[in-house]
Scaffold this motif. Structure first.
Motif, mmCIF file in Angstrom:
data_model
loop_
_atom_site.group_PDB
_atom_site.id
_atom_site.type_symbol
_atom_site.label_atom_id
_atom_site.label_comp_id
_atom_site.label_asym_id
_atom_site.label_seq_id
_atom_site.Cartn_x
_atom_site.Cartn_y
_atom_site.Cartn_z
ATOM 1 N N ASN A 74 77.805 72.603 -3.515
ATOM 2 C CA ASN A 74 78.550 73.151 -4.650
ATOM 3 C C ASN A 74 77.719 73.248 -5.923
ATOM 4 N N GLY A 75 76.424 73.015 -5.801
ATOM 5 C CA GLY A 75 75.547 73.274 -6.932
ATOM 6 C C GLY A 75 74.899 72.081 -7.589
ATOM 7 N N ALA A 76 75.181 70.856 -7.158
ATOM 8 C CA ALA A 76 74.576 69.684 -7.792
ATOM 9 C C ALA A 76 73.058 69.716 -7.607
ATOM 10 N N ILE A 77 72.324 69.410 -8.682
ATOM 11 C CA ILE A 77 70.859 69.473 -8.637
ATOM 12 C C ILE A 77 70.209 68.107 -8.816
ATOM 13 N N ALA A 78 71.001 67.051 -8.876
ATOM 14 C CA ALA A 78 70.465 65.695 -9.012
ATOM 15 C C ALA A 78 71.543 64.705 -8.600
ATOM 16 N N VAL A 79 71.142 63.443 -8.471
ATOM 17 C CA VAL A 79 72.061 62.347 -8.148
ATOM 18 C C VAL A 79 71.852 61.248 -9.181
ATOM 19 N N LYS A 80 72.971 60.684 -9.657
ATOM 20 C CA LYS A 80 72.904 59.629 -10.672
ATOM 21 C C LYS A 80 73.301 58.289 -10.057
ATOM 22 N N VAL A 81 72.533 57.238 -10.372
ATOM 23 C CA VAL A 81 72.976 55.872 -10.123
ATOM 24 C C VAL A 81 73.107 55.195 -11.472
ATOM 25 N N TRP A 82 74.073 54.293 -11.571
ATOM 26 C CA TRP A 82 74.478 53.770 -12.872
ATOM 27 C C TRP A 82 74.221 52.270 -12.973
ATOM 28 N N LYS A 83 74.470 51.744 -14.160
ATOM 29 C CA LYS A 83 74.198 50.342 -14.458
ATOM 30 C C LYS A 83 75.104 49.371 -13.707
ATOM 31 N N ASN A 84 76.203 49.883 -13.103
ATOM 32 C CA ASN A 84 77.038 48.978 -12.305
ATOM 33 C C ASN A 84 76.224 48.358 -11.168
ATOM 34 N N ILE A 85 75.199 49.094 -10.711
ATOM 35 C CA ILE A 85 74.264 48.527 -9.740
ATOM 36 C C ILE A 85 73.320 47.599 -10.519
ATOM 37 N N GLY A 86 73.432 46.330 -10.279
ATOM 38 C CA GLY A 86 72.654 45.336 -10.996
ATOM 39 C C GLY A 86 73.457 44.527 -11.991
ATOM 40 N N MET A 87 74.547 45.132 -12.516
ATOM 41 C CA MET A 87 75.316 44.441 -13.545
ATOM 42 C C MET A 87 76.748 44.132 -13.129
ATOM 43 N N VAL A 88 77.252 44.811 -12.095
ATOM 44 C CA VAL A 88 78.662 44.640 -11.728
ATOM 45 C C VAL A 88 78.863 44.461 -10.229
#
Length: 368
Positions: free
Chosen positions: A122-136
């Motif tokens: 559907n057009g996504a050009i990147a993937v995001k990982v967030w601070k919940n990994i490591g902090m939550v």
């Protein structure tokens, strides 16, 4: 040559040098004329207003979906991103993400890979990982999950195979581990005052800043062929020398400036040449971004970083123009976040073009 003639020649040389320098940089009048790419925004509101102001100001946008409790659900974020990408694919692109729900249980990896494949289609050009990994986040055994956990490896291999980069917000500004009165910027003070769950100074038993950074760096080292965007100046915003070390160590990495411009301004107020020289040296590795968040107005909403108001289009325009003034021109301005007057860096046009456009095009769109 007489004294008068030598003085005249010297003055002419200075005039020529000043003219040449002025021609080598942009002015405030050039702002809307120059092609620009904000590589870190959050388009969470089903309204065309953000796109309208972006077009008016000469911006393309990358909206980044995030598994953040203060944001709409992930499927809503994806629906809005895909809708406005379809309506104006030249001005809005988007990054997908994935939920950590079920991490470490059978079938999680396959579910995430399928989710990512739908987003790519559907057009996504990147993937995001967030601070919940490591902090939550924790695994089924109650153990804290960090980005260097090998259980992420199949998903990262899938992302690499798809040919898209990873955007990683790991940790927080170093201010997060300091008392409020020792923080360097007012925007951090307001954010952590409103988000005590992420304010690590209040949680001394939680992982340290150094521990989270070490896990992130171990991950980047283990995936040298995965293009990596260290969001928010890779959470090393407090010291440009530390950012330089990160970029020197990891040639597959770039960083964006989202929500950390005031930290650069704070440092340039202390040592102007140090910050300007850093940006010029790493001009191919830095991307402009703001973290502007366009969400439905909520009178009960907590502070964002940068803040979100009901006058969003004015906020966006003001922020973009202020950042342009700082990066592209020599003009001084008062920066409320650090309560100081800050002189503009007057970066050369070629450097501005890379930071504001070319680097993002190369990194996300594989275009020079």
């Amino acid at each position: 040559m007489g004294t008068g003639s030598r003085i005249a020649v010297a003055l002419a040389a200075l005039t020529f040098a000043g003219t040449a320098n002025a021609q080598d940089r942009y002015s405030e009048a050039d702002f809307a004329k120059v092609a620009k790419f904000d590589a870190h925004v959050h388009y969470n509101y089903d309204s065309p207003a953000f796109l309208r102001i972006a077009r008016d100001d000469g911006f393309e946008l990358l909206t980044i979906n995030v598994d953040y409790p203060d944001f709409p659900p992930l499927d809503t974020q994806a629906r809005i991103a895909e809708k406005y990408h379809r309506l104006d694919p030249e001005h809005l692109r988007y990054s997908t993400t994935f939920s950590m729900k079920g991490f470490g249980t059978p079938g999680w990896t396959k579910r995430i890979e399928a989710t990512l494949d739908r987003a790519f289609a559907n057009g996504a050009i990147a993937v995001k990982v967030w601070k919940n990994i490591g902090m939550v986040e924790t695994d089924p055994q109650g153990k804290r999950v960090f980005l260097d956990d090998p259980r992420f490896d199949p998903v990262m291999a899938h992302i690499k195979k798809a040919g898209v980069p990873l955007i990683a917000h790991q940790g927080e500004p170093r201010n997060c581990w300091l008392p409020l009165d020792q923080m360097t910027t007012d925007n951090d003070r307001s954010y952590f005052r409103e988000h005590p769950e992420y304010y690590m100074y209040l949680h001394p038993d939680e992982p340290s800043y150094e521990m989270i950074m070490a896990a992130r760096d171990k991950f980047v080292a283990f995936h040298p062929d995965l293009p990596f965007d260290g969001a928010h100046l890779a959470s090393l915003e407090w010291n440009v020398d530390r950012i330089a070390e990160f970029l020197d160590r990891f040639p597959n990495a770039v960083v964006d400036m989202a929500a950390r411009m005031s930290e650069l301004q704070n440092q340039s107020g202390e040592n102007y040449d140090r910050v300007r020289d850093f940006i010029i040296k790493y001009q191919d590795r830095l991307m402009y971004g703001t973290d502007l968040t366009f969400s439905p107005p909520d009178a009960n909403g907590r502070a964002q970083n940068p803040p979100m108001t009901e006058e969003f289009t004015k906020e966006a325009d003001d922020m973009w123009r202020s950042d342009w003034r700082y990066l592209a021109t020599p003009r001084s301005q008062h920066i409320d976040a650090i309560d100081a007057d800050v002189k503009g860096l007057a970066l050369p046009r070629a450097v501005i073009d890379k930071i504001y456009h070319d680097n993002a095009y190369r990194f996300f769109l594989h275009q020079k």
